[in-house]
Design a protein around this motif. Sequence first.
Motif, mmCIF file in Angstrom:
data_model
loop_
_atom_site.group_PDB
_atom_site.id
_atom_site.type_symbol
_atom_site.label_atom_id
_atom_site.label_comp_id
_atom_site.label_asym_id
_atom_site.label_seq_id
_atom_site.Cartn_x
_atom_site.Cartn_y
_atom_site.Cartn_z
ATOM 1 N N SER A 107 0.811 -1.215 0.000
ATOM 2 C CA SER A 107 0.000 0.000 0.000
ATOM 3 C C SER A 107 0.850 1.274 0.000
ATOM 4 C CB SER A 107 -0.929 0.021 1.215
ATOM 5 O OG SER A 107 -0.177 0.032 2.412
ATOM 6 N N GLU A 108 2.175 1.120 0.069
ATOM 7 C CA GLU A 108 3.038 2.300 0.123
ATOM 8 C C GLU A 108 3.137 2.956 -1.259
ATOM 9 O OE1 GLU A 108 6.934 1.146 1.288
ATOM 10 O OE2 GLU A 108 7.239 -0.165 -0.426
ATOM 11 N N PRO A 109 3.567 4.215 -1.322
ATOM 12 C CA PRO A 109 3.724 4.887 -2.613
ATOM 13 C C PRO A 109 4.691 4.136 -3.518
ATOM 14 C CG PRO A 109 3.861 6.469 -0.813
ATOM 15 C CD PRO A 109 3.864 5.106 -0.195
ATOM 16 N N LEU A 110 4.446 4.215 -4.814
ATOM 17 C CA LEU A 110 5.261 3.496 -5.794
ATOM 18 C C LEU A 110 6.726 3.894 -5.703
ATOM 19 C CD1 LEU A 110 5.268 1.545 -8.212
ATOM 20 C CD2 LEU A 110 4.850 3.524 -9.693
ATOM 21 N N LEU A 111 6.990 5.163 -5.485
ATOM 22 C CA LEU A 111 8.366 5.661 -5.417
ATOM 23 C C LEU A 111 9.140 5.013 -4.271
ATOM 24 C CD1 LEU A 111 10.366 7.636 -6.692
ATOM 25 C CD2 LEU A 111 9.588 9.375 -5.063
ATOM 26 N N ALA A 112 8.461 4.804 -3.136
ATOM 27 C CA ALA A 112 9.104 4.167 -1.978
ATOM 28 C C ALA A 112 9.480 2.723 -2.297
ATOM 29 C CB ALA A 112 8.181 4.216 -0.772
ATOM 30 N N THR A 113 8.590 2.005 -2.981
ATOM 31 C CA THR A 113 8.883 0.620 -3.377
ATOM 32 C C THR A 113 10.037 0.571 -4.366
ATOM 33 O OG1 THR A 113 6.532 0.066 -3.100
ATOM 34 C CG2 THR A 113 7.885 -1.493 -4.317
ATOM 35 N N GLN A 114 10.038 1.491 -5.317
ATOM 36 C CA GLN A 114 11.122 1.547 -6.301
ATOM 37 C C GLN A 114 12.470 1.771 -5.620
ATOM 38 O OE1 GLN A 114 9.497 4.687 -8.806
ATOM 39 N NE2 GLN A 114 9.255 3.248 -10.490
ATOM 40 N N GLU A 115 12.484 2.688 -4.663
ATOM 41 C CA GLU A 115 13.728 3.000 -3.959
ATOM 42 C C GLU A 115 14.215 1.799 -3.159
ATOM 43 O OE1 GLU A 115 15.474 6.165 -0.636
ATOM 44 O OE2 GLU A 115 13.412 6.335 -1.352
#
Length: 213
Positions: A107-115
């Motif tokens: 459920s976290e923002p996509l940018l956080a998962t990418q990082e």
Amino acid sequence: MEDKELMALWKTYDQKLEENLVLNRRNTEDITRIKIKSLLGSMKPIKIFTIITGILWVVFVDTLIVATFHFASPFFLISAGIQALITKLAIGIYLYQMVLIYQTDISEPLLATQERIARLQSSTIWITRFLFLQFPVWTTFYIGESLLKNGGVIWYVIQSIVTLAFTFVAVWFFVNIKYENRNKNWFRLIFNGKEWDPVMKAMGMLREIEGYR
């Protein structure tokens, strides 16, 4: 009147179609996020096993160093010390990776998962680079005072060639193991299986999510 009703029906249909497309994108994105979490979760067993094995190995080597410190060859003590130090560093990075994996939230923002996945990818490369630096010490740990005195010229020549060759290989891999070389055969030979493939697949799925948007 019929034209107005037709236009109204068309707008209603168009609106419902747009809503369905948005819903499908969200569902597809949610399913992809679940798959990404599952992929990263599949890395846990091998990492936990590696951490436990690494800790046992470091305890064994450190115990050996302490037990033989007063009479062992300096070559053995230095070689074992370097090997244990690199292994400890690798264990630390593995623990860091476990934290990253457990922190992943669908459920976290996509940018956080990418990082987070980018950190997993980068740290996996660094672990491998550090582990290759162990190569030379495996050619020196057995050298003792007696061998140095009685080895002879042939032994010195062979020992020097082997140690230099292992050192060259270790430095070459340390310098060349980087993401830019991921498509080279030797890189793919080293990086495959549960340590690397899930990360690459997750990166690909994240790019797919970006495409949905």
